[in-house]
Design a protein around this motif. Structure first.
Motif, PDB file in Angstrom:
ATOM      1  N   SER A  73      70.912  44.306  40.282  1.00 23.67           N
ATOM      2  CA  SER A  73      72.029  44.144  41.216  1.00 23.67           C
ATOM      3  C   SER A  73      71.574  43.427  42.495  1.00 23.67           C
ATOM      4  O   SER A  73      70.378  43.319  42.777  1.00 23.67           O
ATOM      5  N   ASP A  74      72.551  42.967  43.278  1.00 21.58           N
ATOM      6  CA  ASP A  74      72.256  42.373  44.584  1.00 21.58           C
ATOM      7  C   ASP A  74      71.441  43.347  45.435  1.00 21.58           C
ATOM      8  O   ASP A  74      70.458  42.957  46.080  1.00 21.58           O
ATOM      9  N   ASP A  75      71.851  44.608  45.464  1.00 23.11           N
ATOM     10  CA  ASP A  75      71.173  45.610  46.277  1.00 23.11           C
ATOM     11  C   ASP A  75      69.717  45.780  45.839  1.00 23.11           C
ATOM     12  O   ASP A  75      68.813  45.839  46.679  1.00 23.11           O
ATOM     13  N   GLU A  76      69.484  45.842  44.528  1.00 19.92           N
ATOM     14  CA  GLU A  76      68.117  46.013  44.018  1.00 19.92           C
ATOM     15  C   GLU A  76      67.246  44.802  44.373  1.00 19.92           C
ATOM     16  O   GLU A  76      66.098  44.954  44.795  1.00 19.92           O
ATOM     17  N   LEU A  77      67.804  43.586  44.217  1.00 20.04           N
ATOM     18  CA  LEU A  77      67.030  42.382  44.511  1.00 20.04           C
ATOM     19  C   LEU A  77      66.802  42.206  46.011  1.00 20.04           C
ATOM     20  O   LEU A  77      65.759  41.701  46.430  1.00 20.04           O
ATOM     21  N   SER A  78      67.743  42.655  46.815  1.00 20.52           N
ATOM     22  CA  SER A  78      67.562  42.636  48.263  1.00 20.52           C
ATOM     23  C   SER A  78      66.362  43.511  48.648  1.00 20.52           C
ATOM     24  O   SER A  78      65.537  43.132  49.491  1.00 20.52           O
ATOM     25  N   LYS A  79      66.246  44.670  48.020  1.00 19.08           N
ATOM     26  CA  LYS A  79      65.118  45.573  48.273  1.00 19.08           C
ATOM     27  C   LYS A  79      63.800  44.950  47.804  1.00 19.08           C
ATOM     28  O   LYS A  79      62.751  45.147  48.431  1.00 19.08           O
ATOM     29  N   VAL A  80      63.847  44.181  46.720  1.00 26.85           N
ATOM     30  CA  VAL A  80      62.657  43.491  46.225  1.00 26.85           C
ATOM     31  C   VAL A  80      62.166  42.483  47.269  1.00 26.85           C
ATOM     32  O   VAL A  80      60.961  42.371  47.525  1.00 26.85           O
ATOM     33  N   MET A  81      63.091  41.763  47.900  1.00 25.15           N
ATOM     34  CA  MET A  81      62.711  40.785  48.918  1.00 25.15           C
ATOM     35  C   MET A  81      62.000  41.470  50.091  1.00 25.15           C
ATOM     36  O   MET A  81      60.988  40.976  50.586  1.00 25.15           O
ATOM     37  N   VAL A  82      62.501  42.625  50.505  1.00 19.17           N
ATOM     38  CA  VAL A  82      61.863  43.381  51.591  1.00 19.17           C
ATOM     39  C   VAL A  82      60.479  43.853  51.137  1.00 19.17           C
ATOM     40  O   VAL A  82      59.497  43.759  51.886  1.00 19.17           O
ATOM     41  N   ARG A  83      60.385  44.333  49.912  1.00 18.13           N
ATOM     42  CA  ARG A  83      59.101  44.807  49.370  1.00 18.13           C
ATOM     43  C   ARG A  83      58.078  43.664  49.352  1.00 18.13           C
ATOM     44  O   ARG A  83      56.922  43.838  49.743  1.00 18.13           O
ATOM     45  N   LEU A  84      58.509  42.476  48.917  1.00 18.91           N
ATOM     46  CA  LEU A  84      57.603  41.323  48.918  1.00 18.91           C
ATOM     47  C   LEU A  84      57.138  41.002  50.333  1.00 18.91           C
ATOM     48  O   LEU A  84      55.952  40.748  50.570  1.00 18.91           O
ATOM     49  N   LYS A  85      58.075  40.998  51.275  1.00 14.12           N
ATOM     50  CA  LYS A  85      57.747  40.691  52.675  1.00 14.12           C
ATOM     51  C   LYS A  85      56.720  41.680  53.228  1.00 14.12           C
ATOM     52  O   LYS A  85      55.821  41.311  53.982  1.00 14.12           O
ATOM     53  N   GLU A  86      56.838  42.945  52.839  1.00 13.39           N
ATOM     54  CA  GLU A  86      55.937  43.978  53.345  1.00 13.39           C
ATOM     55  C   GLU A  86      54.614  44.041  52.585  1.00 13.39           C
ATOM     56  O   GLU A  86      53.562  44.284  53.182  1.00 13.39           O
ATOM     57  N   ASP A  87      54.639  43.820  51.268  1.00 11.26           N
ATOM     58  CA  ASP A  87      53.446  44.040  50.447  1.00 11.26           C
ATOM     59  C   ASP A  87      52.565  42.798  50.254  1.00 11.26           C
ATOM     60  O   ASP A  87      51.350  42.945  50.075  1.00 11.26           O
ATOM     61  N   LEU A  88      53.139  41.610  50.271  1.00 11.93           N
ATOM     62  CA  LEU A  88      52.303  40.417  50.084  1.00 11.93           C
ATOM     63  C   LEU A  88      51.188  40.324  51.136  1.00 11.93           C
ATOM     64  O   LEU A  88      50.033  40.051  50.774  1.00 11.93           O
ATOM     65  N   PRO A  89      51.469  40.564  52.438  1.00 11.56           N
ATOM     66  CA  PRO A  89      50.385  40.492  53.430  1.00 11.56           C
ATOM     67  C   PRO A  89      49.245  41.499  53.171  1.00 11.56           C
ATOM     68  O   PRO A  89      48.094  41.219  53.494  1.00 11.56           O
ATOM     69  N   LYS A  90      49.554  42.626  52.564  1.00  9.45           N
ATOM     70  CA  LYS A  90      48.527  43.619  52.236  1.00  9.45           C
ATOM     71  C   LYS A  90      47.584  43.099  51.152  1.00  9.45           C
ATOM     72  O   LYS A  90      46.518  43.668  50.936  1.00  9.45           O
ATOM     73  N   ASP A 113      51.675  31.906  51.869  1.00  2.00           N
ATOM     74  CA  ASP A 113      50.466  31.200  51.473  1.00  2.00           C
ATOM     75  C   ASP A 113      49.330  32.196  51.325  1.00  2.00           C
ATOM     76  O   ASP A 113      49.224  33.150  52.107  1.00  2.00           O
ATOM     77  N   HIS A 114      48.478  31.945  50.333  1.00  2.00           N
ATOM     78  CA  HIS A 114      47.245  32.719  50.177  1.00  2.00           C
ATOM     79  C   HIS A 114      46.096  31.752  50.418  1.00  2.00           C
ATOM     80  O   HIS A 114      45.752  30.952  49.555  1.00  2.00           O
ATOM     81  N   VAL A 115      45.524  31.798  51.619  1.00  2.00           N
ATOM     82  CA  VAL A 115      44.508  30.830  52.033  1.00  2.00           C
ATOM     83  C   VAL A 115      43.258  30.929  51.163  1.00  2.00           C
ATOM     84  O   VAL A 115      42.681  29.914  50.772  1.00  2.00           O
ATOM     85  N   VAL A 116      42.831  32.130  50.835  1.00  2.00           N
ATOM     86  CA  VAL A 116      41.611  32.310  50.043  1.00  2.00           C
ATOM     87  C   VAL A 116      41.800  31.795  48.621  1.00  2.00           C
ATOM     88  O   VAL A 116      40.973  31.042  48.103  1.00  2.00           O
ATOM     89  N   LYS A 117      42.895  32.178  47.986  1.00  3.63           N
ATOM     90  CA  LYS A 117      43.141  31.755  46.602  1.00  3.63           C
ATOM     91  C   LYS A 117      43.702  30.344  46.509  1.00  3.63           C
ATOM     92  O   LYS A 117      43.762  29.771  45.436  1.00  3.63           O
ATOM     93  N   LYS A 118      44.166  29.810  47.635  1.00  3.06           N
ATOM     94  CA  LYS A 118      44.718  28.454  47.702  1.00  3.06           C
ATOM     95  C   LYS A 118      45.970  28.303  46.831  1.00  3.06           C
ATOM     96  O   LYS A 118      46.096  27.386  46.025  1.00  3.06           O
TER      97      LYS A 118
END
Length: 159
Positions: A73-90, A113-118
């Motif tokens: 659903s839109d709601d589920e995918l919206s939460k995925v976007m927030v999760r990506l924003k929060e977890d990718l930097p980790k 961007d992932h500078v190390v992995k390019k």
């Protein structure tokens, strides 16, 4: 070579085999899917080789892996976007853009961007029936490697 010619020549970040970059591209796409932590239908596309912009075909290459995820659903995918924003930097990613794009649908977009992995990733969230079109809620993902030089004796033969 003139200064102008030199500045327009793409600069590879290193030398790697197409098979190695292909395998890493698949691994990174899989890690992004793991962060999403959602059930859905993933498109069947795999990574593909592209010529680096301005480079002679077969000398320099990069890998692109575009894929999509539907079935949530839109709601589920919206939460995925927030999760990506929060977890990718980790996991070593730097968020370089997060917000609505300039498309007719004003889709939510994340670029990192992932500078190390390019590698870079772009995720675009298409909400149901956005932009005047009829569509299911969809995440469009594009994982792209840096530009690499082909090792001596090897050729880029898959385009």
């Amino acid at each position: 070579m003139t200064e102008r010619e030199d500045s327009s020549t793409p600069k590879p970040v290193g030398t790697r085999s197409v098979d190695d970059v292909d395998a890493e591209t698949k691994q990174i796409s899989s890690q992004i899917l793991d962060i999403m932590a959602i059930k859905g239908t993933m498109s069947k596309s795999g990574p593909g080789v592209s010529t680096c912009e301005g480079a002679e075909r077969g000398k320099l290459f990069l890998m692109r892996h575009p894929w999509s995820l539907t079935g949530a659903s839109d709601d589920e995918l919206s939460k995925v976007m927030v999760r990506l924003k929060e977890d990718l930097p980790k996991r070593g990613w730097k968020i370089v853009r997060y917000g609505r794009n300039n498309s007719k649908a004003k889709s939510l977009e994340l670029m990192a961007d992932h500078v190390v992995k390019k590698f870079a990733v772009k995720v675009e969230f298409w909400e149901r029936d956005s932009g005047g079109d009829t569509n299911e809620p969809t995440l469009l993902v594009n994982v792209v490697s840096a530009c690499y030089q082909v090792p001596d004796g090897e050729k880029v033969d898959r385009f």
